[in-house]
Design a protein around this motif. Structure first.
Motif, short mmCIF file in Angstrom:
data_model
loop_
_atom_site.label_atom_id
_atom_site.label_comp_id
_atom_site.label_asym_id
_atom_site.label_seq_id
_atom_site.Cartn_x
_atom_site.Cartn_y
_atom_site.Cartn_z
N ASP B 202 0.90 -1.10 -0.61
CA ASP B 202 -0.52 -0.16 -0.18
C ASP B 202 0.79 1.35 -0.52
O ASP B 202 0.57 2.51 -0.49
N GLU B 203 1.78 0.92 0.44
CA GLU B 203 3.13 2.33 0.56
C GLU B 203 3.29 3.24 -0.66
O GLU B 203 3.63 3.94 -0.94
N ALA B 204 3.69 1.95 -2.31
CA ALA B 204 3.86 1.62 -2.51
C ALA B 204 3.24 3.09 -3.96
O ALA B 204 3.58 3.72 -4.08
N GLU B 205 2.17 2.78 -3.46
CA GLU B 205 0.80 4.03 -3.80
C GLU B 205 0.78 5.54 -3.72
O GLU B 205 0.78 5.85 -3.81
N ARG B 206 2.10 5.43 -2.87
CA ARG B 206 2.00 7.25 -2.44
C ARG B 206 3.05 7.21 -2.52
O ARG B 206 3.76 8.89 -2.27
#
Ligand code: ADP
Ligand code: MG
Lengths: 373, 314
Positions: B202-206
């Protein structure tokens, strides 16, 4: 070349860590005090009740009086009466007695005629301190006894009525007690200083803080100076503490300049800290660093003239001895404290210490790994 | 050449053919990548894939065996000093001094970087970090979230132009993670380049751009959209009863690269669309199952990439 702010950063950090590390901090005060008291008293106390064998070749009032005088002092305790020289030799070899006193035949007649007959004393000098002190006391004891008990004539009172023929066995070059405390000062400093810095780099690696430290713009030289500096002060306090105790408790004189002694002690402290730090840059972990320190500590103790007289060592051992900081420091301390030596007298030893320090520092800066490879 | 200079200005990190091995084992293999200034660049991959090793090579803590690279225009092999002055590196494991207080740690960093007034700099940082009242607490006594916040604070204290963050949010609760990412976006908006490694999808999306590394090999990079497009992954979403036994039946089939549960459905994907269709043809006819073509998620892409790289690895 050296950035002051960065060196100061390291220095302050080390100081705060040191202050917070209660165990290390108290060891620093504790080690020197305990060691000095322990060794100082154990080695230096005037020996008492040393087991002694006597071999008497004639029985009369005078010889009995001499024996009584021996027994009455607290130095000797006559534990054996030998019947032959062979028997006495045996007891000395086995360590059952430390002294053998032999009163030859015709002793009384010799004394009365003023012939100064010989009182034969064999001392086990493998414990040189014990032997030395007791031997020094012997002559006075016997003389006093003779004068008091036997009412010898005036002429005999002024000079000893007999000759004490000493024979130190097993260790002819005896170390005197005054040499012990200066040597102890150097030994204690060597041990504590080595250990303090030997752990400093490996500790950063093992705690994982080295990774951060290396990613910051601080140079190996700055790290080293910042890590050594606080301990110079600690070492100086230690040395002062030991000296004060030595003067107060053991009546060791300081004939020379206290300032010179402080200055050269600081140099010696810095030298040992640098060597410890060098070990720290070579060792893979704290255990290795401690092992290296002990490997270095041992020859310091054995070959520096602290334990065995330097002059009595074989040539190769003397060469190794010259490479050890303690050798030079013991000369410095004995020189200043006991003989009132000046810097001029000691400049070679001072230069040797400075040289060893620079060598260790150069090695440490070169060995310091600035990457994690 | 002005053109090149202009290009360099816009690039914060550029590496080519970076390789590193430990004791004969290749940990990073022939890695090339490029990070533009002002970007948040996500560095993703499973544990042991070489993320930390790569970051360490970028900040001069490890010397690459071969390959070349630059950070902020400084050569990573020869210009260590400049890199250390301008690049902030937050280690995966907390590596500030546990036996120093927050204030003392920050003062130490400020002094090492030669900041004019270390005590005030540290106090200001404490205020910015919301650590007022805790300044005298030992770093070792802080919880994971506060430690991570302190570490970030120490990193940005000397205002670096490039920030390398190694799994900064591992083991941190979701609220602290969200706040942390807020902080990173704020820094990027101020012009800082941030290269952050993580294994949370999910941090990739940031991130503005991502790179995916597995077993030391960079498998994909670009924006999330690019990475999904480049994967050429055909993905179906299946729903129905007993999806678990279905997944077991599908997994071994040729053409099926990935089967992963996704809520109440199953994602089935393959890089070779035709082969995948052949493999699932029988199952598509089953009346109790509902099949639909779906857009592959980033996670689907990574799982399939990892499967592929494992095949290559063996
Ligand atoms: N200093 C080292 N010595 C030996 N092996 C190492 C060292 N550092 C990392 N490795 C190995 O390299 C591989 C990649 O590690 P790392 O870069 O830490 O991966 P990641 O950060 O992606 O989890 C791991 O298998 C690890 O064991
Ligand atoms: Mg890692």
């Amino acid at each position: 070349m050296i950035d002051l702010s960065r060196t100061l950063a390291m220095l302050i950090k080390e100081f705060v860590q040191l202050r917070r590390d209660r165990l290390t901090f108290s060891t620093m005060i504790f080690i020197p005090v305990v060691q000095l008291l322990l060794f100082g008293y154990a080695i230096n106390t005037t020996p008492r009740h040393l087991p002694t064998a006597v071999l008497v070749h004639e029985e009369n009032d005078l010889t009995r009086s001499v024996l009584a005088a021996l027994g009455n002092t607290s130095y000797f305790s006559v534990t054996r009466i030998a019947r032959s020289e062979a028997e006495m030799d045996h007891w000395m070899r086995s360590g059952e007695v430390l002294f053998g006193v032999e009163i030859p035949a015709g002793f009384e007649r010799g004394v009365r005629r003023g012939d100064r007959p010989a009182l034969l004393v064999a001392a086990d000098a493998s414990d040189p301190v014990a032997a030395g002190t007791a031997l020094a006391a012997l002559e006075g004891i016997v003389q006093t006894a003779l004068v008091r008990d036997r009412g010898l004539p005036e002429s005999i009172q002024s000079v000893p009525a007999f000759e004490i023929r000493q024979h130190r066995r097993y260790n002819p070059a005896a170390v005197t007690s005054l040499n012990i405390v200066p040597g102890l000062l150097g030994t204690i400093l060597t041990m504590t200083m080595l250990i303090f810095t030997a752990l400093s780099v490996t500790r950063e690696i093992e705690r994982g803080t080295m990774e951060s430290l290396l990613s910051m713009p601080i140079r190996p030289l700055e790290i080293m100076l910042g890590k050594i500096a606080p301990y110079v002060l600690i070492g100086f306090l230690q040395a002062a503490l030991i000296l004060v105790l030595a003067v107060l408790l053991f009546r060791v004189p300081i004939e020379g300049s206290v300032l010179l002694l402080s200055g050269l002690s600081t140099l010696f402290i810095a030298t040992n800290l640098s060597i410890g730090y060098t070990f720290s840059t070579i060792a893979q972990n704290q255990l290795q660093a401690v092992q290296m320190s002990f490997m270095f500590f041992l020859p310091n103790i054995l070959l520096s003239g602290f334990m065995f007289p330097y002059a009595g060592m074989p040539g190769w051992a003397q060469v190794i001895g010259e490479l050890l900081p303690l050798t030079h420091y013991i000369r410095i301390v004995r020189g200043i404290m006991l003989k009132g030596a000046s810097l001029y007298d000691l400049h070679i030893d001072a230069a040797a210490l400075a040289g060893l320090m620079l060598l260790a520092m150069t090695l440490a800066v070169r060995r310091f790994r600035t990457t994690l490879d | 050449m002005p053109a090149d200079e202009a290009a360099d200005e816009a690039i914060a990190v550029e590496v080519e053919g970076l390789t590193k091995s430990f004791g004969g084992k290749v940990v990073v293999r022939d890695l090339s990548m490029r990070v533009r200034r002002g970007q948040i660049y996500g560095f993703l991959g499973p544990n042991g894939s070489g993320k930390t090793t790569t970051l360490r090579m970028l900040c001069g803590l490890l010397t690459p065996d071969s390959g070349r690279g630059s950070a902020l225009g400084y050569d990573i092999r020869t210009q260590n000093e400049e890199i250390k002055r301008h690049v902030g590196y937050m280690t995966q494991r907390f590596s500030l001094y546990q036996d120093l207080s927050i204030q003392e740690n920050l003062e130490f960093v400020a002094r090492v970087y030669g900041l004019a007034n270390p005590v005030r700099e540290a106090r200001d940082a404490i205020e910015r970090l919301g650590l007022v009242g805790r300044e005298h607490q030992l770093a070792g006594e802080l919880s994971g979230g506060w430690k991570q916040r302190l570490a970030l604070g120490a990193c940005i204290l000397p205002t670096p132009e490039l920030l390398l963050l190694d799994e900064p949010t591992a083991g941190v609760d979701p609220k602290a993670r969200r706040e942390f990412w807020g902080e990173i976006h704020k820094l990027a908006a101020q012009g800082m380049t941030v290269l952050v490694s993580t294994h949370y999808m999910d941090e990739a999306e940031r991130c503005h751009e991502i790179a995916y590394i597995a077993y030391g090999v960079l498998l994909a990079h670009g924006t999330i959209h690019d990475v999904i497009q480049q994967s050429h992954l055909r993905t179906y979403s299946v729903s129905g009863p007993d999806l678990y036994s279905l997944s077991e039946k599908l997994l071994g089939l040729p053409g099926v690269d990935m089967v992963a549960p996704f809520g109440n459905s199953l994602h089935v994907a393959g890089r070779d669309g035709e082969a995948l269709d052949r493999a699932v043809a029988d199952f598509r006819n089953r009346p109790d199952l509902h099949w639909s073509v779906s857009q592959p998620s980033l996670e689907d892409v990574f799982i399939s990439l990892m499967g592929k790289s494992r095949d290559n690895f063996q």
